[in-house]
Motif scaffolding. Sequence first.
Motif: not given
Length: 148
Positions: A67-71, A98-101
Motif C-alpha cells: 500500500a505504501k511502497y512501489i517495488d 500487515n501494516e508493519t511490513k
Amino acid sequence: MILASLADSAQYEALHPLFHQAFEYVKQNDLTQAPAGKIVLDGDKLFISVSDITGKTPEAARIETHAKYIDIQLPLTAPETMGFLPAGDCKNSPDGYNETKDITFFTDKPSAYVKVEPGQFVAFFPHDGHAPCIGEGAIRKLVIKVLV
C-alpha cells in the motif's frame, strides 16, 4: 507494472521524484558483490533490499501487494519470473494487510507471468499484485522500495 531495460530507466524517471536517484545508484554500484541486507538511500522514502533467494515454482509463489511502497525489482545473477494480477482482482487474503511490513499476501493465482533478465527491472505499483521469486536455483536480486 513496468518491465524495461535498466539502460532505458531514464524514460521512467518522471513517474516519481525518487526514481532517478534509485536508478543512478544501481547503475553506479556493483551490487552483485554487496552484502545482503538493506541499503538506505533516503530514510524510509527510498531504500534497497539486497537478497539471495532460492527460486520457487509458480505454484509456491504467492501474490502480494503493497500500500505504501512501489517495488522496483531487479534480478542480478539469474533470470527471475514474476506473476502478475491486478490488485483489484486479488480477492483471497487469509491474513489481511500487515501494516508493519506493508504487505498483503493472497492465495489468488497470477493471470500473467513475465521473465525478468539481469539488466532488466520490473516496477510494481500499489495497484499491481505480483508473485516474485519464481525461478531455479540461487538468485541474487534487488528490491528498491520507493515511498508512494
